[in-house]
Design a protein around this motif. Structure first.
Motif, short mmCIF file in Angstrom:
data_model
loop_
_atom_site.label_atom_id
_atom_site.label_comp_id
_atom_site.label_asym_id
_atom_site.label_seq_id
_atom_site.Cartn_x
_atom_site.Cartn_y
_atom_site.Cartn_z
N LEU A 1 0.84 -1.13 -0.21
CA LEU A 1 -0.01 0.08 -0.06
C LEU A 1 0.92 1.43 -0.09
O LEU A 1 1.98 1.30 0.40
CB LEU A 1 -0.87 0.13 1.17
CG LEU A 1 -1.80 -1.10 1.22
CD1 LEU A 1 -2.62 -0.86 2.37
CD2 LEU A 1 -2.61 -1.48 -0.05
N PRO A 2 0.38 2.61 -0.50
CA PRO A 2 1.30 3.36 -0.50
C PRO A 2 1.62 4.39 0.56
O PRO A 2 2.46 5.24 0.34
CB PRO A 2 0.49 4.50 -1.59
CG PRO A 2 -0.71 4.02 -1.42
CD PRO A 2 -0.95 2.41 -1.28
N SER A 3 1.22 3.89 1.58
CA SER A 3 1.38 4.50 2.90
C SER A 3 1.61 3.60 4.08
O SER A 3 1.12 2.63 4.28
CB SER A 3 0.01 5.34 3.31
OG SER A 3 -0.16 6.45 2.31
N ALA A 4 2.70 3.87 4.68
CA ALA A 4 2.84 3.18 6.00
C ALA A 4 1.86 3.56 7.20
O ALA A 4 1.33 4.58 6.93
CB ALA A 4 4.44 3.47 6.49
N TYR A 5 1.81 2.87 8.01
CA TYR A 5 0.79 3.07 9.28
C TYR A 5 1.25 2.73 10.49
O TYR A 5 1.99 1.97 10.81
CB TYR A 5 -0.35 2.02 9.02
CG TYR A 5 -1.53 2.18 9.97
CD1 TYR A 5 -2.32 3.28 9.84
CD2 TYR A 5 -1.75 1.03 10.83
CE1 TYR A 5 -3.32 2.98 11.02
CE2 TYR A 5 -2.62 1.05 11.85
CZ TYR A 5 -3.46 2.22 11.82
OH TYR A 5 -4.73 2.19 12.63
N ALA A 6 1.29 3.87 11.24
CA ALA A 6 1.77 3.88 12.86
C ALA A 6 0.67 3.45 13.69
O ALA A 6 -0.53 4.19 13.70
CB ALA A 6 2.50 5.26 13.21
N LEU A 7 0.76 2.56 14.53
CA LEU A 7 -0.20 2.08 15.51
C LEU A 7 -0.32 3.11 16.49
O LEU A 7 0.50 3.73 17.20
CB LEU A 7 0.27 0.86 16.05
CG LEU A 7 0.31 -0.48 15.36
CD1 LEU A 7 1.04 -1.59 16.00
CD2 LEU A 7 -1.28 -0.78 14.81
N ASP A 8 -1.70 3.40 16.92
CA ASP A 8 -1.84 4.34 17.97
C ASP A 8 -1.81 3.62 19.39
O ASP A 8 -1.38 2.37 19.54
CB ASP A 8 -3.19 5.16 17.70
CG ASP A 8 -4.23 4.20 17.61
OD1 ASP A 8 -4.26 2.93 18.20
OD2 ASP A 8 -5.43 4.75 17.20
N ASP A 9 -2.34 4.24 20.47
CA ASP A 9 -2.63 3.42 21.77
C ASP A 9 -3.78 2.99 22.09
O ASP A 9 -4.11 2.52 23.24
CB ASP A 9 -2.33 4.61 22.88
CG ASP A 9 -3.19 5.84 22.93
OD1 ASP A 9 -4.15 5.67 21.97
OD2 ASP A 9 -3.25 6.48 23.58
N ALA A 10 -4.42 2.45 21.04
CA ALA A 10 -5.55 1.60 21.26
C ALA A 10 -5.27 0.50 21.95
O ALA A 10 -4.48 -0.25 21.36
CB ALA A 10 -6.61 1.46 19.82
N PRO A 11 -6.10 -0.15 23.00
CA PRO A 11 -5.63 -1.22 23.67
C PRO A 11 -6.02 -2.53 22.88
O PRO A 11 -6.86 -2.68 21.97
CB PRO A 11 -6.47 -1.23 24.79
CG PRO A 11 -7.68 -0.58 24.26
CD PRO A 11 -7.31 0.46 23.40
N ALA A 12 -5.22 -3.75 23.43
CA ALA A 12 -5.77 -5.03 23.18
C ALA A 12 -5.25 -5.51 21.91
O ALA A 12 -4.36 -6.49 21.78
CB ALA A 12 -7.22 -5.33 23.50
N PHE A 13 -5.77 -5.10 20.85
CA PHE A 13 -5.32 -5.66 19.66
C PHE A 13 -5.90 -4.65 18.22
O PHE A 13 -6.37 -3.84 18.58
CB PHE A 13 -6.20 -6.82 19.28
CG PHE A 13 -7.70 -6.58 18.94
CD1 PHE A 13 -8.16 -6.37 17.87
CD2 PHE A 13 -8.56 -6.41 20.07
CE1 PHE A 13 -9.50 -6.29 17.63
CE2 PHE A 13 -10.01 -6.22 19.91
CZ PHE A 13 -10.29 -6.10 18.58
#
Length: 269
Positions: free
Chosen positions: A202-214
């Motif tokens: 996909l053309p964009s990388a994705y940074a995980l936020d602080d949403a919990p669990a999964f």
């Protein structure tokens, strides 16, 4: 004696250089060949390690050269990739990893067929080859592939890629532990993504936020266009119950197929 895919063809499979139907057939042959998928994985890893060692200027020059070649071969301009996280902001090793994924998707230059090609490759989609989603975590070295149930942390930067399995249309979305739904591809819900052959980032990388669990990623595919807005509504319905969203499939009509990959979130530091 069992058939063994030649090295020149293995390289083209690893780089996604074949037309979609031929690539699907070639990958299916590898899956049936003793040690075939292991050879392919090693070749892809070797390609990644080689690119990661290149000086940044050489990586950038090679990406630019390939991009110009693809534009010339298609006789039309190719719009620059939009990134949620620009490669330069991620640092040189990460940029090299992303550049590898871009090279894999852009190496589509025509090449004279070899004599064995007509025998080795079929032009119809092979039964049993399924669409799948691939996720790599950006690190200081080569990108790290993540399997289902891999543990991740807030702030981890992910590159999502897909293998179409011969399907023509698709969408990628995710549901997190807060019940939020994110559409990763296409960029807007006006219509599904037109899928390409090979391994396509996909053309964009994705940074995980602080949403919990999964965070659970879905790859939905079809042989014909479908309503992405309806797909998002189905995802929101599932997301209302996080424990269901963690394990159960999306409620979709039979004509749509789906696969998913769940990442387990560790608390941030």
């Amino acid at each position: 004696m069992a058939h063994r895919t030649p090295d020149w063809l293995l390289e083209r499979i690893a780089l996604g250089e074949l037309p979609p139907e031929e690539l699907a057939a070639a990958r299916a042959r590898l899956a049936a060949e003793p040690g075939g998928l292991e050879r392919l994985a090693k070749r892809e890893a070797d390609d990644g390690a080689t690119l990661a060692k290149l000086p940044p200027s050489q990586v950038a020059a090679e990406v630019a050269r390939r991009h110009r070649a693809v534009e010339a071969s298609h006789s039309k301009p190719v719009s620059p990739a939009r990134r949620w996280l620009p490669a330069l902001a991620l640092g040189v090793p990460v940029a090299a990893g992303l550049a590898l994924l871009v090279l894999v998707s852009q190496r589509e230059l025509p090449e004279e067929p070899r004599p064995q090609q007509a025998v080795l490759l079929e032009t119809t989609r092979t039964k049993g080859l399924e669409p799948k989603l691939l996720i790599h975590r950006q690190t200081r070295g080569a990108p790290e592939p993540l399997a289902d149930s891999a543990r991740v942390r807030p702030g981890d930067v992910l590159q999502l890629s897909y293998v179409s399995g011969g399907r023509s249309h698709g969408a990628v979305l995710s549901i997190d532990g807060r019940g939020s739904v994110t559409l990763h591809a296409p960029e807007s819900p006006t219509g599904p993504l037109a899928l390409k052959g090979g391994t396509v980032p996909l053309p964009s990388a994705y940074a995980l936020d602080d949403a919990p669990a999964f965070e659970r990623f879905f790859f939905v595919t079809s042989d014909e266009p479908f309503d992405v807005n309806a797909l998002m509504e189905s995802a929101r319905e599932l997301a209302r119950e996080p424990e269901r969203a963690r394990r159960e499939p999306l409620p979709l009509p039979p004509r749509l197929s789906q696969s998913s990959l769940t990442l387990e979130k560790e608390p941030g530091t």
